[in-house]
Write a protein that holds these residues in place. Structure first.
Motif, short mmCIF file in Angstrom:
data_model
loop_
_atom_site.label_atom_id
_atom_site.label_comp_id
_atom_site.label_asym_id
_atom_site.label_seq_id
_atom_site.Cartn_x
_atom_site.Cartn_y
_atom_site.Cartn_z
N ALA A 100 0.83 -1.20 0.00
CA ALA A 100 0.00 0.00 0.00
C ALA A 100 0.87 1.26 0.00
O ALA A 100 0.56 2.24 -0.68
CB ALA A 100 -0.93 -0.01 1.22
N PHE A 101 1.96 1.22 0.77
CA PHE A 101 2.90 2.33 0.78
C PHE A 101 3.47 2.55 -0.62
O PHE A 101 3.52 3.67 -1.13
CB PHE A 101 4.02 2.06 1.77
N SER A 102 3.90 1.47 -1.26
CA SER A 102 4.49 1.58 -2.60
C SER A 102 3.49 2.15 -3.60
O SER A 102 3.84 2.97 -4.46
CB SER A 102 4.97 0.20 -3.07
N LYS A 103 2.24 1.72 -3.48
CA LYS A 103 1.22 2.22 -4.40
C LYS A 103 0.99 3.71 -4.20
O LYS A 103 0.83 4.47 -5.17
CB LYS A 103 -0.08 1.45 -4.21
N ALA A 104 0.98 4.15 -2.92
CA ALA A 104 0.72 5.55 -2.63
C ALA A 104 1.89 6.45 -3.02
O ALA A 104 1.70 7.57 -3.51
CB ALA A 104 0.41 5.72 -1.14
N VAL A 105 3.12 5.96 -2.82
CA VAL A 105 4.30 6.80 -3.03
C VAL A 105 4.88 6.63 -4.43
O VAL A 105 5.22 7.61 -5.10
CB VAL A 105 5.38 6.49 -1.97
N PHE A 106 4.98 5.37 -4.88
CA PHE A 106 5.63 5.10 -6.16
C PHE A 106 4.64 4.78 -7.28
O PHE A 106 5.04 4.50 -8.40
CB PHE A 106 6.60 3.92 -6.00
N ARG A 107 3.33 4.77 -6.93
CA ARG A 107 2.26 4.48 -7.88
C ARG A 107 2.37 3.06 -8.45
O ARG A 107 1.92 2.78 -9.56
CB ARG A 107 2.23 5.51 -9.02
N ASN A 108 2.98 2.17 -7.69
CA ASN A 108 3.14 0.79 -8.11
C ASN A 108 3.25 -0.07 -6.86
O ASN A 108 4.23 0.04 -6.11
CB ASN A 108 4.39 0.62 -8.98
N ALA A 109 2.27 -0.91 -6.60
CA ALA A 109 2.25 -1.72 -5.38
C ALA A 109 3.44 -2.66 -5.30
O ALA A 109 3.84 -3.08 -4.21
CB ALA A 109 0.95 -2.52 -5.29
#
Length: 236
Positions: free
Chosen positions: A146-155
């Motif tokens: 979820a962090f990756s999706k929010a920050v890097f736009r890729n889960a």
């Protein structure tokens, strides 16, 4: 190594960390004020420990070991103050952005504050306490995605300068490693063997987990478990 509610040990002890196969000091830098910014509470505001922390940065830098800076909750268990956390990292990310080696431990919402000021500083996420296996470990993997999706736009983004901090549980570490995430164990206990599911705060010479300068407490057990002590590329 981990310190809390006390000053750092003498310089000679910090320098001796590497002889015991350690490479970092995990430091609770400040205790947040639950009433900040609209109430009195304990009267503390972000940055109150700056002079003390400057000393800690200088001393660990001189010993060439990592310093992991953490915002502590003191006795305010299960409580949180996002405003204090944001302002804490606004102060210290800018203050120590050029210091190396070092790392910071943060919550997801503060990541962009850190990265804006310190794009090259290693960042530790979440700092889980008492995280077990099974559903709990799976939840930690989901948090990272979820962090990756929010920050890097890729889960499923590959982390290059980030890791997950955790105080215990080899089961959770195993699950996170299998999912591709690096993990930093911030606390150590010697009660059941080389790696224990029971975590305790440990200091250099006298702590709940025993004296880590005694090889039988830590170093010998880790070597017996075939855990390598190759030099950390981040230290000299």
């Amino acid at each position: 190594m981990s310190t809390e509610h006390s000053d750092l040990v003498p310089d000679a002890n910090i320098a001796n960390l590497k002889n015991q196969s350690f490479s970092a000091v995990h430091l609770y830098a400040e205790t947040f004020n639950p009433a900040y910014p609209n109430g009195t509470g304990n009267g503390r505001t972000p940055g109150y420990a700056a002079a003390w922390l400057d000393n800690a940065v200088a001393r660990t830098k001189a010993a060439n070991v990592y310093l992991i800076i953490v915002l502590a909750n003191g006795d305010n268990n299960v409580k949180y103050n996002l405003a204090y956390a944001r302002d804490f990292w606004t102060v210290y990310a800018a203050r120590y952005k050029d210091e190396s080696p070092g790392a910071v431990s943060i919550n997801v919402d503060c990541y962009k504050i850190i990265r804006a000021a310190a794009p090259n500083t290693p960042v530790l996420m979440f700092t889980y306490a008492s995280l077990g296996g099974g559903a709990s470990a799976a939840g930690a993997v989901a948090d990272a995605q979820a962090f990756s999706k929010a920050v890097f736009r890729n889960a499923n983004a590959k982390w290059t300068n980030e890791a997950i901090a955790i105080t215990d549980s080899t089961d959770a570490v195993t699950a996170l490693n299998k999912a591709g995430y690096s993990v930093v164990l911030t606390e150590f206990a010697n009660t059941t063997g080389a790696c224990s599911n029971r975590s305790q705060h440990t200091d250099l010479t006298n702590g709940p987990s025993g004296d880590i300068t005694d090889p039988t407490v830590y170093a010998n057990r880790m070597k017996a478990a075939n855990i390598s002590f190759a030099a950390d590329p981040g230290t000299r």
